[in-house]
Design a protein around this motif. Structure first.
Motif, PDB file in Angstrom:
ATOM      1  N   ASP A  13       0.850  -1.194   0.000  1.00  0.00           N
ATOM      2  CA  ASP A  13       0.000   0.000   0.000  1.00  0.00           C
ATOM      3  C   ASP A  13       0.884   1.242   0.000  1.00  0.00           C
ATOM      4  OD1 ASP A  13      -2.395  -1.407   0.068  1.00  0.00           O
ATOM      5  OD2 ASP A  13      -2.307  -1.619   2.261  1.00  0.00           O
ATOM      6  N   HIS A  48       0.779   5.411  -0.140  1.00  0.00           N
ATOM      7  CA  HIS A  48      -0.110   6.557   0.057  1.00  0.00           C
ATOM      8  C   HIS A  48       0.695   7.840  -0.050  1.00  0.00           C
ATOM      9  CE1 HIS A  48      -3.367   3.921   1.436  1.00  0.00           C
ATOM     10  NE2 HIS A  48      -2.432   3.264   2.123  1.00  0.00           N
ATOM     11  N   ARG A  96       0.437  12.050   0.717  1.00  0.00           N
ATOM     12  CA  ARG A  96      -0.260  13.185   1.320  1.00  0.00           C
ATOM     13  C   ARG A  96       0.710  14.350   1.375  1.00  0.00           C
ATOM     14  NH1 ARG A  96      -3.503  12.341   6.764  1.00  0.00           N
ATOM     15  NH2 ARG A  96      -4.814  11.211   5.256  1.00  0.00           N
TER      16      ARG A  96
END
Length: 700
Positions: free
Chosen positions: A49, A51, A53
């Motif tokens: 995973d 991610h 941001r």
């Protein structure tokens, strides 16, 4: 870029990494336009995973996969710091390199080292290797003299080699680039295709032209090709540095037509020593030029034939000799009023095998100069120098030089006690053996047994000739030259040959008998009945032309020998002839051709690329490799699965791997489908064909 722990803990057996992209690098450079680079990474690590941001990137997954992602982003940042953008292909290749290293592959280079190695920049575009094997291929070109780039189409073999060649030319590591490939699709029978030569060969050489236009200013390419700095030619014409089959080449046994030479025969090199012939390559009928030097020496060759030359500027700057084709010098033979191109001379006298001779060579030279050997009377000698008469007598056992009055000496046989019959005069016997008895002043010559003998014998003959009929000519501010005169055309040519074989130069001119002031003999006029051939001679320093004391003293007082020089005077068309090319083993690749001119057939100071080498046969490959000259580099590229040779013909590229693998300074770089830098589908097609061939037992 840093990795920091977070408050949220990953699941058991998983690892978590957190990355911060420095503010000076916009996230689009890391993630790609429309997150294209991020998608490549996610597809490569589907179980992890990832991610994003802000400028924070995190990854959770298998520990080994997360560690790989960590290294990947580190490598990407190293590349971005150089100002080079990351692409989808670059990310994919970086991942492949990291996985290969993790799986135990031998990999000292990192993806950043591979992707940031600049080879060449042109018009805002930089050429770099894109895969690990490509980098190793480029590095091998730097480290080795001969490099083979073997792999499927699209792996950048030729393109990278071209970039290295242009780089070497621009950095003055070489003085020329030569690009070649076999035109087997036409069966090398280019003469049967329509159009001009360039129209015939363009389809086969077009990939090389296209690569050149990517790397150089297009406007400069025609100028570089016209100057011979870049040469593009099919392999059939690469070996075409040839001479007509009847052109004489010097061997230890004398002159032989170049067309009669075979591999293993010996010819004479620039150091005067024998050197073996490595290859003989018939060239068919070609346009021929007559290359003439200012001393009158000349030979025939084709327009691509190579010459080692030097200009006055080269000499002044202490630069090395350069190698030019015949056609490059046409129309450029003068610098102001001076001849532009100096030719090299023998660095040492020619080493012919020593042969037994019936007459002392110095004595023979004296007799050819001032001796009466007509056979109608006892041989005699005419000289005003008693020193020469004494030397002649000392050199002829059993002979007495008896004064006849004035300058005349009769060469009488010394009778031994007990002689009861008249024995033949030893001089007469020897002259008859040499076919000289009966010669008059205008028919004298130097027998072959003396012309092609040791340097000591040849010099002794020349000294006898010069002591009798020659002399030093002092010139202000110049080394002393020597002048010799004879009415015999044969003797004129033989004296020139003796001088040239010792490393000197000789200029011949004719002094007509008609209109010349008569000489005097015993108070009466003696008219000149024959033209006189006057030879001006310059010998290298260290070669003594005279034994007669008064001439030797004047010669050395006036400066003695120096450095003879020979320049190209003219290059003129001479029709078409059947030709042949030879390759010799001499270190400088030079051999002695007609009139003791030095020429050669090897490419020095060149970057040479042979493309599509799988379509060479073994003989062509050997010919090409043996053309390697000093300070040159050869790159040979090919794909052994794409051979277009006629059935039953073995590929020279396949064979050479068995022959040269492991040879020092020769390197084989092997690229695979993973190195294909064209459309991704090309690599998959290559893999599919390899799998098919392995299943069916076929090979290309």
């Amino acid at each position: 870029m840093t990795q920091t722990p977070t408050a949220q803990s990953p699941a058991q057996g998983q690892a978590r990494a957190h990355f911060t992209v420095p503010a000076k690098h916009p996230m689009v450079t890391v993630l790609g336009s429309g997150d294209s680079l991020l998608r490549v990474i996610e597809n490569a690590f589907p179980a992890t995973d990832i991610h994003v941001r802000g400028n924070q990137i995190s990854a959770i997954g298998d520990q080994r996969e997360v560690a790989l992602i960590q290294r990947l982003f580190d490598e990407m940042m190293l590349v971005l710091r150089t100002g080079q953008p990351m692409t989808e292909d670059a990310v994919e290749r970086s991942i492949a390199m990291l996985r290969a290293a993790e799986n135990g592959g031998e990999q000292a280079e990192t993806p950043a080292e591979v992707l940031t190695q600049n080879i060449l920049s042109n018009r805002g575009r930089t050429i770099r290797p894109k895969t690990l094997n490509q980098k190793r291929y480029v590095d091998a070109i730097d480290k080795h003299t001969i490099v083979f780039g073997i792999g499927p189409a699209g792996t950048g073999k030729t393109y990278l080699a071209m970039a290295k060649a242009v780089q070497a030319l621009q950095s003055k590591q070489v003085t020329r680039i030569i690009l070649t490939r076999p035109a087997v699709e036409a069966g090398e029978r280019l003469g049967f295709l329509p159009g001009t030569l360039y129209e015939k060969i363009d389809p086969y050489l077009r990939p090389l032209y296209d690569a050149l236009h990517d790397m150089l200013d297009p406007d400069s390419i025609p100028r570089l090709m016209a100057a011979g700095t870049i040469e593009v030619a099919p392999l059939a014409y690469m070996r075409g540095r040839s001479q007509p089959v009847f052109t004489n080449v010097l061997t230890p046994d004398g002159w032989r037509p170049i067309g009669d030479l075979q591999v293993g025969d010996l010819v004479v090199g620039s150091n005067g020593e024998p050197t073996p012939v490595l290859g003989v390559y018939p060239q068919g009928e070609r346009d021929i030029y007559r290359v003439t030097a200012q001393d009158g020496s000349w030979t025939l060759c084709c327009g691509e034939h190579l010459w080692t030359v030097r200009t006055a500027a080269d000499k002044r700057r202490n630069e090395p000799w350069r190698v030019l084709e015949t056609q490059e010098m046409i129309g450029n033979l003068r610098a102001a009023h001076a001849r532009r191109y100096e030719l090299p001379l023998l660095t040492a006298p020619v080493c012919f095998p020593e042969r037994e001779v019936p007459v002392d060579p110095y004595a023979l030279g004296l007799l050819l100069g001032d001796g009466c050997i007509t056979g109608s009377t006892t041989p005699s000698f005419l000289t005003e120098d008693p020193e020469l008469a004494a030397s002649l007598e000392a050199a002829l056992p059993g002979i007495q030089a008896r004064p006849k009055g004035g300058p005349d000496y009769v060469l009488k046989r010394i009778k031994e006690p007990g002689d009861v019959v008249t024995l033949e005069n030893p001089v007469v016997h020897a002259l008859r053996e040499l076919d000289l008895l009966g010669c008059r002043s205008h028919t004298k010559f130097v027998p072959d047994a003396y012309l092609h003998n040791s340097a000591e014998v040849r010099l002794a003959v020349l000294q006898g000739l010069l002591d009798s009929d020659g002399g030093p000519v002092a010139q202000a501010d110049r080394t002393c030259r020597i002048q010799y005169g004879t009415t015999s055309i044969l003797l004129r040519d033989d004296v020139i040959a003796l001088v040239q074989s010792l490393g000197g130069v000789a200029y011949a001119r004719r002094r007509a008998a008609a209109g010349r002031k008569p000489g005097k003999a015993k108070g009466r006029e003696v008219h000149h009945r024959r033209d006189t051939h006057v030879i001006d001679i310059r010998l290298p320093e260290g070669i003594e032309p005279f034994r007669l004391a008064r001439k030797a003293e004047k010669y050395h007082t006036a400066g003695g020998g120096g450095r003879p020089m020979r320049f190209i005077d003219s290059i003129e068309p001479a029709g078409r002839e059947e030709t042949v090319c030879i390759q010799v083993a001499a270190e400088d690749s030079l051999y002695v051709t007609q009139d003791y001119l030095l020429t050669h057939n090897t490419l020095n100071d060149a970057f040479i690329i042979l493309d599509e080498a799988q379509n060479t046969n073994p003989e062509q490959m050997k010919m090409f490799l043996t053309r390697l000259g000093f300070e040159s580099k050869i790159v040979i590229t090919g794909d052994v699965t794409q051979i277009d040779l006629p059935g039953g013909t073995k590929s020279g590229l396949r064979q050479v791997q068995d022959i040269l693998e492991g040879v020092q300074d020769v390197h084989f770089s092997r690229l695979t489908s993973t190195d294909v830098v064209r459309h991704k589908l090309v690599g998959r097609i290559v893999d599919a064909y390899e799998q098919y061939d392995s299943r069916t037992g076929q090979s290309g």
